[in-house]
Design a protein around this motif. Structure first.
Motif, short mmCIF file in Angstrom:
data_model
loop_
_atom_site.label_atom_id
_atom_site.label_comp_id
_atom_site.label_asym_id
_atom_site.label_seq_id
_atom_site.Cartn_x
_atom_site.Cartn_y
_atom_site.Cartn_z
N GLY A 163 111.32 111.11 46.57
CA GLY A 163 112.02 110.30 45.60
C GLY A 163 111.27 110.06 44.31
O GLY A 163 111.55 109.09 43.59
N TRP A 164 110.33 110.94 43.98
CA TRP A 164 109.51 110.79 42.78
C TRP A 164 109.94 111.76 41.68
O TRP A 164 110.49 112.83 41.97
N PRO A 165 109.64 111.44 40.41
CA PRO A 165 109.73 112.48 39.39
C PRO A 165 108.85 113.66 39.82
O PRO A 165 107.79 113.45 40.44
N PRO A 166 109.24 114.88 39.52
CA PRO A 166 108.47 116.04 40.00
C PRO A 166 107.01 115.98 39.59
O PRO A 166 106.69 115.78 38.41
N HIS A 167 106.15 116.11 40.57
CA HIS A 167 104.71 116.15 40.30
C HIS A 167 103.98 116.65 41.53
O HIS A 167 104.52 116.66 42.64
N LEU A 168 102.74 117.06 41.32
CA LEU A 168 101.84 117.44 42.41
C LEU A 168 100.84 116.31 42.64
O LEU A 168 100.19 115.86 41.70
N HIS A 169 100.74 115.85 43.87
CA HIS A 169 99.63 114.98 44.26
C HIS A 169 98.56 115.89 44.83
O HIS A 169 98.75 116.52 45.87
N PHE A 170 97.42 115.96 44.15
CA PHE A 170 96.31 116.82 44.56
C PHE A 170 95.13 115.93 44.92
O PHE A 170 94.68 115.12 44.12
N GLN A 171 94.64 116.11 46.14
CA GLN A 171 93.58 115.22 46.64
C GLN A 171 92.54 116.01 47.42
O GLN A 171 92.89 116.91 48.20
#
Length: 205
Positions: A163-171
């Motif tokens: 449900g987020w605006p398109p993005h990559l969470h990189f961790q």
């Protein structure tokens, strides 16, 4: 490392730092609590560039998602990775050679959605990729070798990425602590010392 995630190296001409912290007065519940409004806000800030930032950023945006509440009546609101904001479908490439440690869909509002975790033997560290396209998991197998520079995944749409605006969470993660296909991407303030050590800043690694 982060300059190897996309088809171009990030520079002032093609990227912009985004402030999603609690001090950003433009962000309120009418924006981050509504997916369409949040997407419009992010797109206006990007203006065609790749947005980045968020490591150890204190954010109130998680308070609109019940799964970030804790048993101690506070919220997990310290962001442990870097976010990269761009159009849905933007490809992401493996920054280092690795092997698929695990993958799964983490469902629910505010969650990762489709998620991939790689282990990088040479560096003895794991990398997590969250908010992906569902199709990215179809051809994966645990133990699959992923060469550096290989296309790994794509940014997912809001209806598949939690449900987020398109993005990559990189961790980055030193010790997975037994997790498979998932790892906390946000912590409470009282736990930040541990997670800051276990999840180093990708921009400095």
């Amino acid at each position: 490392m982060i300059d190897r995630l996309f088809t171009v190296a990030l520079s002032p001409s093609n990227s912009i730092a985004l402030d999603l912290s609690a001090t950003n007065t433009e962000l309120n519940s009418s924006v981050y609590g509504n997916t369409s409004a949040f997407c419009e806000y992010i797109n206006a800030k990007l203006a065609g560039k790749i947005g980045y930032g968020g490591y150890l950023e204190h954010r109130v945006i998680y308070e609109s998602h019940e799964n970030f509440a804790t048993a101690s009546a506070d919220f997990r609101n310290i962001h442990l990775g870097m976010d990269f904001w761009a159009d849905a479908g933007t490809p992401v490439f493996a920054p280092l050679a690795g092997v698929v440690q695990s993958f799964q869909v983490n469902p629910g509002s505010g969650n990762y959605g489709p998620t991939i975790i790689l282990f990088h033997p040479a560096e003895k560290i794991y990398s997590l990729y969250g908010h992906l396209a569902s199709s990215d998991l179809e051809s994966l197998e645990v133990g699959m070798q992923i060469p550096a520079g290989q296309k790994l995944c794509h940014l997912g749409k809001p209806d598949e990425n939690g449900g987020w605006p398109p993005h990559l969470h990189f961790q980055l993660i030193r010790d997975m602590q037994g997790f498979q296909g998932d790892y906390p991407g946000v912590c409470s303030l009282r736990d930040v010392d541990f997670y800051a050590q276990n999840c180093p800043d990708p921009a400095r690694f």
